[in-house]
Design a protein around this motif. Structure first.
Motif, PDB file in Angstrom:
ATOM      1  N   ILE A 164     -36.259  31.228 -37.761  1.00 51.19           N
ATOM      2  CA  ILE A 164     -35.217  30.643 -38.913  1.00 51.19           C
ATOM      3  C   ILE A 164     -35.702  30.914 -40.101  1.00 51.19           C
ATOM      4  CG2 ILE A 164     -34.174  28.532 -40.107  1.00 51.19           C
ATOM      5  CD1 ILE A 164     -34.613  27.332 -37.244  1.00 51.19           C
ATOM      6  N   VAL A 165     -35.109  31.756 -40.880  1.00 52.53           N
ATOM      7  CA  VAL A 165     -35.634  32.147 -42.362  1.00 52.53           C
ATOM      8  C   VAL A 165     -34.721  31.656 -43.427  1.00 52.53           C
ATOM      9  CG1 VAL A 165     -36.240  34.121 -43.683  1.00 52.53           C
ATOM     10  CG2 VAL A 165     -36.643  34.669 -41.303  1.00 52.53           C
ATOM     11  N   SER A 166     -35.319  30.806 -44.157  1.00 50.60           N
ATOM     12  CA  SER A 166     -34.501  30.248 -45.394  1.00 50.60           C
ATOM     13  C   SER A 166     -35.418  30.149 -46.210  1.00 50.60           C
ATOM     14  CB  SER A 166     -34.231  28.847 -44.787  1.00 50.60           C
ATOM     15  OG  SER A 166     -33.164  28.492 -45.707  1.00 50.60           O
ATOM     16  N   SER A 167     -34.764  29.695 -47.563  1.00 50.18           N
ATOM     17  CA  SER A 167     -35.469  29.749 -48.793  1.00 50.18           C
ATOM     18  C   SER A 167     -34.754  28.842 -49.575  1.00 50.18           C
ATOM     19  CB  SER A 167     -35.664  31.203 -49.312  1.00 50.18           C
ATOM     20  OG  SER A 167     -34.208  31.467 -49.976  1.00 50.18           O
ATOM     21  N   VAL A 168     -35.366  28.239 -50.871  1.00 51.19           N
ATOM     22  CA  VAL A 168     -34.779  27.584 -51.750  1.00 51.19           C
ATOM     23  C   VAL A 168     -33.727  28.164 -52.580  1.00 51.19           C
ATOM     24  CG1 VAL A 168     -34.986  26.186 -53.997  1.00 51.19           C
ATOM     25  CG2 VAL A 168     -36.876  26.086 -52.225  1.00 51.19           C
ATOM     26  N   PRO A 169     -33.357  29.407 -52.879  1.00 51.19           N
ATOM     27  CA  PRO A 169     -32.456  30.076 -53.380  1.00 51.19           C
ATOM     28  C   PRO A 169     -31.398  30.163 -52.600  1.00 51.19           C
ATOM     29  CG  PRO A 169     -34.582  31.349 -53.891  1.00 51.19           C
ATOM     30  CD  PRO A 169     -34.745  30.264 -53.117  1.00 51.19           C
ATOM     31  N   ARG A 170     -31.683  30.423 -51.106  1.00 49.70           N
ATOM     32  CA  ARG A 170     -30.439  30.201 -50.132  1.00 49.70           C
ATOM     33  C   ARG A 170     -29.949  29.189 -50.011  1.00 49.70           C
ATOM     34  NH1 ARG A 170     -27.142  33.366 -48.952  1.00 49.70           N
ATOM     35  NH2 ARG A 170     -28.873  35.027 -48.750  1.00 49.70           N
ATOM     36  N   PHE A 171     -30.673  27.778 -50.278  1.00 45.61           N
ATOM     37  CA  PHE A 171     -30.205  26.514 -50.052  1.00 45.61           C
ATOM     38  C   PHE A 171     -29.214  26.417 -51.258  1.00 45.61           C
ATOM     39  CE2 PHE A 171     -30.510  22.238 -51.774  1.00 45.61           C
ATOM     40  CZ  PHE A 171     -29.832  21.559 -50.871  1.00 45.61           C
ATOM     41  N   ASN A 172     -29.600  27.049 -52.420  1.00 43.04           N
ATOM     42  CA  ASN A 172     -28.890  26.602 -53.630  1.00 43.04           C
ATOM     43  C   ASN A 172     -27.526  27.184 -53.459  1.00 43.04           C
ATOM     44  OD1 ASN A 172     -30.291  25.127 -55.337  1.00 43.04           O
ATOM     45  ND2 ASN A 172     -31.218  26.572 -56.543  1.00 43.04           N
TER      46      ASN A 172
END
Length: 161
Positions: A19-27
């Motif tokens: 699972i690859v995610s980041s704060v910009p992706r969440f935003n």
């Protein structure tokens, strides 16, 4: 590898689902939810986004049991019928674990960041990463090399979830 259960009979035991995610992706997902026409739709999409985040980032039990609980009929789910996988998910193998943090030092870092009000989430990630020697002060120099910008994203995403 994704697909229906039992499709890939040649699967190697070392295969991993990452699972690859980041704060910009969440935003970006949050902003997409805000574009829905009605308040009810926006609220439903934001609620579902937080449910997915909690499912993925707050690991309190075997992921396979979590999936069973989530998608089984509540009336027929029996916990005694479902057992942890032991070796197949990040919870059971402890692969997801970050180095323990100093909660007090993380709170102090975030308080300093938010003292003047709201800030961009990316700034929070940078603040956590910049304060890594403070937040993870108990780590050796070798262990400290494990703390990367992605670690700061993971900490913030867990806090949001």
């Amino acid at each position: 590898r994704l697909g229906r259960v039992g499709r890939n009979q040649t699967r190697k035991s070392g295969d991993k689902f990452l699972i690859v995610s980041s704060v910009p992706r969440f935003n970006s997902l949050l902003m997409r939810a805000e574009k829905h026409a009605t308040k009810e739709e926006r609220d439903r999409h934001k609620s579902e986004l937080l449910q997915v985040m909690q499912f993925l980032f707050i690991q309190e039990e075997c992921m396979h049991i979590k999936l069973e609980k989530t998608f089984s009929e509540p009336q027929t789910y029996d916990a005694e019928d479902h057992h942890p996988c032991v070796t197949r998910c990040s919870f059971c193998t402890n692969d997801y674990l970050l180095h323990p943090i100093s909660r007090k030092n993380l709170i102090h870092t975030l308080n300093d960041l938010f003292v003047n009000g709201a800030t961009a989430p990316e700034q929070a990630v940078k603040a956590i990463f910049s304060a890594k020697a403070y937040i993870w002060s108990h780590l050796t120099d070798v262990q400290m090399k494990d703390i990367k910008l992605e670690t700061a994203h993971a900490i913030l995403l867990q806090l949001i979830a």
